[in-house]
Design a protein around this motif. Structure first.
Motif, PDB file in Angstrom:
ATOM      1  N   SER A  77       0.782  -1.193  -0.115  1.00 38.07           N
ATOM      2  CA  SER A  77      -0.041  -0.033   0.017  1.00 38.07           C
ATOM      3  C   SER A  77       0.688   1.196   0.076  1.00 38.07           C
ATOM      4  CB  SER A  77      -1.006   0.033   1.289  1.00 38.07           C
ATOM      5  OG  SER A  77      -0.246  -0.022   2.359  1.00 38.07           O
ATOM      6  N   ILE A  78       2.182   1.026   0.462  1.00 36.77           N
ATOM      7  CA  ILE A  78       2.629   2.371   0.576  1.00 36.77           C
ATOM      8  C   ILE A  78       3.356   2.773  -0.951  1.00 36.77           C
ATOM      9  CG2 ILE A  78       5.398   3.073   1.185  1.00 36.77           C
ATOM     10  CD1 ILE A  78       4.814   1.786   4.007  1.00 36.77           C
ATOM     11  N   ILE A  79       3.779   1.740  -1.409  1.00 41.98           N
ATOM     12  CA  ILE A  79       4.177   1.773  -2.655  1.00 41.98           C
ATOM     13  C   ILE A  79       3.256   2.330  -3.827  1.00 41.98           C
ATOM     14  CG2 ILE A  79       4.963   0.510  -4.985  1.00 41.98           C
ATOM     15  CD1 ILE A  79       6.557  -1.338  -3.112  1.00 41.98           C
ATOM     16  N   LYS A  80       2.016   1.826  -3.617  1.00 44.89           N
ATOM     17  CA  LYS A  80       0.883   2.455  -4.315  1.00 44.89           C
ATOM     18  C   LYS A  80       0.466   3.708  -4.087  1.00 44.89           C
ATOM     19  CE  LYS A  80      -1.529  -2.053  -4.807  1.00 44.89           C
ATOM     20  NZ  LYS A  80      -3.019  -3.112  -4.488  1.00 44.89           N
ATOM     21  N   GLU A  81       0.699   4.163  -2.914  1.00 39.92           N
ATOM     22  CA  GLU A  81       0.467   5.542  -2.221  1.00 39.92           C
ATOM     23  C   GLU A  81       1.509   6.549  -2.914  1.00 39.92           C
ATOM     24  OE1 GLU A  81      -0.382   8.302   1.534  1.00 39.92           O
ATOM     25  OE2 GLU A  81       0.285   6.147   1.755  1.00 39.92           O
ATOM     26  N   ILE A  82       2.899   6.213  -3.037  1.00 43.41           N
ATOM     27  CA  ILE A  82       3.865   6.692  -3.541  1.00 43.41           C
ATOM     28  C   ILE A  82       3.692   6.992  -5.030  1.00 43.41           C
ATOM     29  CG2 ILE A  82       6.339   6.674  -3.929  1.00 43.41           C
ATOM     30  CD1 ILE A  82       6.763   5.361  -1.267  1.00 43.41           C
ATOM     31  N   VAL A  83       3.268   5.851  -5.812  1.00 41.56           N
ATOM     32  CA  VAL A  83       3.167   6.015  -7.125  1.00 41.56           C
ATOM     33  C   VAL A  83       1.966   6.859  -7.493  1.00 41.56           C
ATOM     34  CG1 VAL A  83       2.458   4.637  -9.210  1.00 41.56           C
ATOM     35  CG2 VAL A  83       4.012   3.609  -7.652  1.00 41.56           C
ATOM     36  N   GLU A  84       0.745   7.027  -6.820  1.00 40.17           N
ATOM     37  CA  GLU A  84       0.095   7.872  -7.009  1.00 40.17           C
ATOM     38  C   GLU A  84       0.374   9.303  -6.647  1.00 40.17           C
ATOM     39  OE1 GLU A  84      -3.275   6.681  -4.198  1.00 40.17           O
ATOM     40  OE2 GLU A  84      -3.783   5.083  -5.470  1.00 40.17           O
ATOM     41  N   ILE A  85       0.946   9.548  -5.756  1.00 42.59           N
ATOM     42  CA  ILE A  85       1.740  10.971  -5.303  1.00 42.59           C
ATOM     43  C   ILE A  85       2.470  11.265  -6.540  1.00 42.59           C
ATOM     44  CG2 ILE A  85       3.264  12.163  -3.837  1.00 42.59           C
ATOM     45  CD1 ILE A  85       2.097  10.589  -1.560  1.00 42.59           C
ATOM     46  N   SER A  86       3.461  10.359  -7.009  1.00 39.64           N
ATOM     47  CA  SER A  86       4.362  10.930  -8.224  1.00 39.64           C
ATOM     48  C   SER A  86       3.646  11.281  -9.179  1.00 39.64           C
ATOM     49  CB  SER A  86       5.141   9.564  -8.461  1.00 39.64           C
ATOM     50  OG  SER A  86       4.761   8.686  -9.005  1.00 39.64           O
ATOM     51  N   GLN A  87       2.566  10.456  -9.516  1.00 38.05           N
ATOM     52  CA  GLN A  87       1.747  10.998 -10.749  1.00 38.05           C
ATOM     53  C   GLN A  87       1.145  12.044 -10.664  1.00 38.05           C
ATOM     54  OE1 GLN A  87      -1.144   7.563 -10.589  1.00 38.05           O
ATOM     55  NE2 GLN A  87       0.266   6.226 -12.062  1.00 38.05           N
ATOM     56  N   LYS A 236       6.007   5.135 -13.530  1.00 38.87           N
ATOM     57  CA  LYS A 236       6.305   3.539 -13.690  1.00 38.87           C
ATOM     58  C   LYS A 236       7.873   3.199 -13.175  1.00 38.87           C
ATOM     59  CE  LYS A 236       4.281   0.090 -15.396  1.00 38.87           C
ATOM     60  NZ  LYS A 236       2.849  -0.282 -14.605  1.00 38.87           N
ATOM     61  N   SER A 237       8.833   3.881 -13.325  1.00 38.45           N
ATOM     62  CA  SER A 237      10.026   3.786 -13.154  1.00 38.45           C
ATOM     63  C   SER A 237      10.226   3.576 -11.584  1.00 38.45           C
ATOM     64  CB  SER A 237      11.282   4.473 -13.708  1.00 38.45           C
ATOM     65  OG  SER A 237      11.014   5.782 -13.137  1.00 38.45           O
ATOM     66  N   ILE A 238       9.418   4.482 -10.870  1.00 41.96           N
ATOM     67  CA  ILE A 238       9.417   4.560  -9.416  1.00 41.96           C
ATOM     68  C   ILE A 238       8.875   3.263  -8.821  1.00 41.96           C
ATOM     69  CG2 ILE A 238       8.536   5.708  -7.362  1.00 41.96           C
ATOM     70  CD1 ILE A 238       8.586   8.060  -8.707  1.00 41.96           C
ATOM     71  N   GLU A 239       7.728   2.707  -9.545  1.00 41.05           N
ATOM     72  CA  GLU A 239       7.256   1.593  -8.864  1.00 41.05           C
ATOM     73  C   GLU A 239       8.101   0.281  -9.218  1.00 41.05           C
ATOM     74  OE1 GLU A 239       2.825   0.193 -10.003  1.00 41.05           O
ATOM     75  OE2 GLU A 239       3.886  -0.421 -11.577  1.00 41.05           O
ATOM     76  N   ARG A 240       8.657   0.418 -10.398  1.00 37.88           N
ATOM     77  CA  ARG A 240       9.595  -0.858 -10.577  1.00 37.88           C
ATOM     78  C   ARG A 240      10.598  -0.950  -9.708  1.00 37.88           C
ATOM     79  NH1 ARG A 240       9.529   0.841 -16.388  1.00 37.88           N
ATOM     80  NH2 ARG A 240       7.834  -0.384 -17.386  1.00 37.88           N
ATOM     81  N   ARG A 241      11.347   0.508  -9.190  1.00 35.14           N
ATOM     82  CA  ARG A 241      12.363   0.596  -8.466  1.00 35.14           C
ATOM     83  C   ARG A 241      11.822  -0.051  -7.077  1.00 35.14           C
ATOM     84  NH1 ARG A 241      15.167   6.228  -7.251  1.00 35.14           N
ATOM     85  NH2 ARG A 241      15.086   5.956  -9.838  1.00 35.14           N
ATOM     86  N   LEU A 242      10.854   0.264  -6.592  1.00 37.23           N
ATOM     87  CA  LEU A 242      10.261   0.007  -5.251  1.00 37.23           C
ATOM     88  C   LEU A 242       9.926  -1.279  -4.979  1.00 37.23           C
ATOM     89  CD1 LEU A 242       8.520   3.254  -4.415  1.00 37.23           C
ATOM     90  CD2 LEU A 242      10.697   2.838  -3.828  1.00 37.23           C
ATOM     91  N   VAL A 243       9.317  -2.124  -6.302  1.00 36.52           N
ATOM     92  CA  VAL A 243       8.833  -3.279  -6.195  1.00 36.52           C
ATOM     93  C   VAL A 243      10.031  -4.301  -5.973  1.00 36.52           C
ATOM     94  CG1 VAL A 243       8.081  -5.048  -7.649  1.00 36.52           C
ATOM     95  CG2 VAL A 243       6.565  -2.899  -7.361  1.00 36.52           C
ATOM     96  N   GLY A 244      11.196  -4.033  -6.428  1.00 34.88           N
ATOM     97  CA  GLY A 244      12.282  -4.620  -6.374  1.00 34.88           C
ATOM     98  C   GLY A 244      12.725  -4.765  -4.821  1.00 34.88           C
ATOM     99  N   MET A 245      12.279  -3.701  -3.818  1.00 40.20           N
ATOM    100  CA  MET A 245      12.740  -4.159  -2.462  1.00 40.20           C
ATOM    101  C   MET A 245      11.705  -4.913  -1.673  1.00 40.20           C
ATOM    102  SD  MET A 245      13.478  -0.018  -2.042  1.00 40.20           S
ATOM    103  CE  MET A 245      13.954  -0.005  -0.482  1.00 40.20           C
ATOM    104  N   LEU A 246      10.371  -5.438  -2.526  1.00 38.46           N
ATOM    105  CA  LEU A 246       9.760  -6.465  -1.672  1.00 38.46           C
ATOM    106  C   LEU A 246       9.861  -7.694  -1.617  1.00 38.46           C
ATOM    107  CD1 LEU A 246       6.043  -4.850  -3.225  1.00 38.46           C
ATOM    108  CD2 LEU A 246       7.307  -4.563  -0.995  1.00 38.46           C
ATOM    109  N   GLU A 247       9.385  -8.586  -0.725  1.00 41.40           N
ATOM    110  CA  GLU A 247       9.542  -9.777  -0.974  1.00 41.40           C
ATOM    111  C   GLU A 247       8.547 -10.629  -2.166  1.00 41.40           C
ATOM    112  OE1 GLU A 247       8.373 -11.483   3.038  1.00 41.40           O
ATOM    113  OE2 GLU A 247       9.929 -10.259   4.182  1.00 41.40           O
TER     114      GLU A 247
END
Length: 261
Positions: A77-87, A236-247
């Motif tokens: 949910s944090i990543i989704k929120e960050i992506v929405e804010i970046s948009q 989109k690049s932010i999402e890819r970068r942050l997803v790489g930090m997830l399990e």
């Protein structure tokens, strides 16, 4: 309330009681005030001697955090929120963050985005957020260290309690029935010490470290996301970068949603 932790402690206690019953031991022997005093007060004294007053008095707060169910936002949910804010910032500019952060619940994210909105340099933001994370890690490390120290002291104090009990038993050699009861009671202190050390304190320290790891991981995601927003990176690049930090199990949730979109 963390029900799973309560189940774990209860299961450990039941294992001892059932084991004693199976072996034909009298469970009532566990009600030994002298052993409880030696283990509990002795362990508290050992912790008092190991840590300053401030950290010792924070133990109730640490126990509260230990038994509290994990709250707050999940990493996904944090990543989704960050992506929405970046948009939103890509569309409306960084000044739009002033409105975005007003009702934000996550204090760490709010602090980072406020600095972005204020126009601070990325190096300054990075330094401040790094200090915040390091401070959090240190507090969590100290909390776990308290239980590690208690877990190390309790089993040894159990041996001390057994020695004290045997000293008392040796003073009643003429009373065979009482002697047997006192010897059994002497070893209850050892049982208490091992239980407190290896079923409670050491596992509690491990659990606190795990909780800390999860919280710090979320903060690291926010850290990277805030700096990416500040740099004007593509959502989109932010999402890819942050997803790489997830399990892996969390990655699939975001990647599945992305593929559907």
């Amino acid at each position: 309330m963390d029900i799973f932790l309560i189940i774990g402690v209860t299961t450990g206690l039941l294992a001892v009681i059932v084991g004693m019953i199976v072996k034909g031991a009298n469970v009532a022997v566990l009600l030994n005030p002298a052993a409880a005093i030696i283990i509990l007060i002795g362990t508290a004294a050992a912790v008092m001697n190991s840590f300053p007053k401030k950290e010792f008095l924070s133990i109730p707060k640490i126990i509260g955090a230990l038994f509290r169910e994990k709250g707050g936002e999940s990493p996904v949910s944090i990543i989704k929120e960050i992506v929405e804010i970046s948009q939103s910032t890509r569309k409306n500019g960084l000044l739009s963050l002033e409105t975005t952060v007003q009702n934000m619940q996550n204090k760490f994210m709010k602090k980072g985005l406020e600095m972005v909105a204020d126009g601070l340099e990325s190096e300054v933001i990075s330094e401040i957020l790094d200090m915040e994370i390091e401070s959090m890690e240190e507090r969590h490390r100290n909390g776990a260290a308290v239980f590690t120290a208690a877990g190390a002291a309790a089993p040894t104090l159990g041996v001390l309690g057994a020695v004290v009990g045997l000293i008392g038993a040796l003073g009643n050699l003429n009373d065979t029935e009482k002697l047997g009861h006192m010897i059994a009671g002497a070893f209850v202190a050892t049982l208490y010490g091992i239980f407190v050390g290896y079923v409670a304190c050491h596992p509690f320290a491990s659990r606190l470290k795990r909780k800390s790891h999860e919280e710090i991981s979320s903060m690291r995601i926010i850290y990277e996301g805030v700096l990416a927003i500040q740099s004007g990176a593509n959502p989109k690049s932010i999402e890819r970068r942050l997803v790489g930090m997830l399990e892996p199990k969390d990655r699939s949730e975001i990647e599945g949603n992305s593929s559907q979109n």
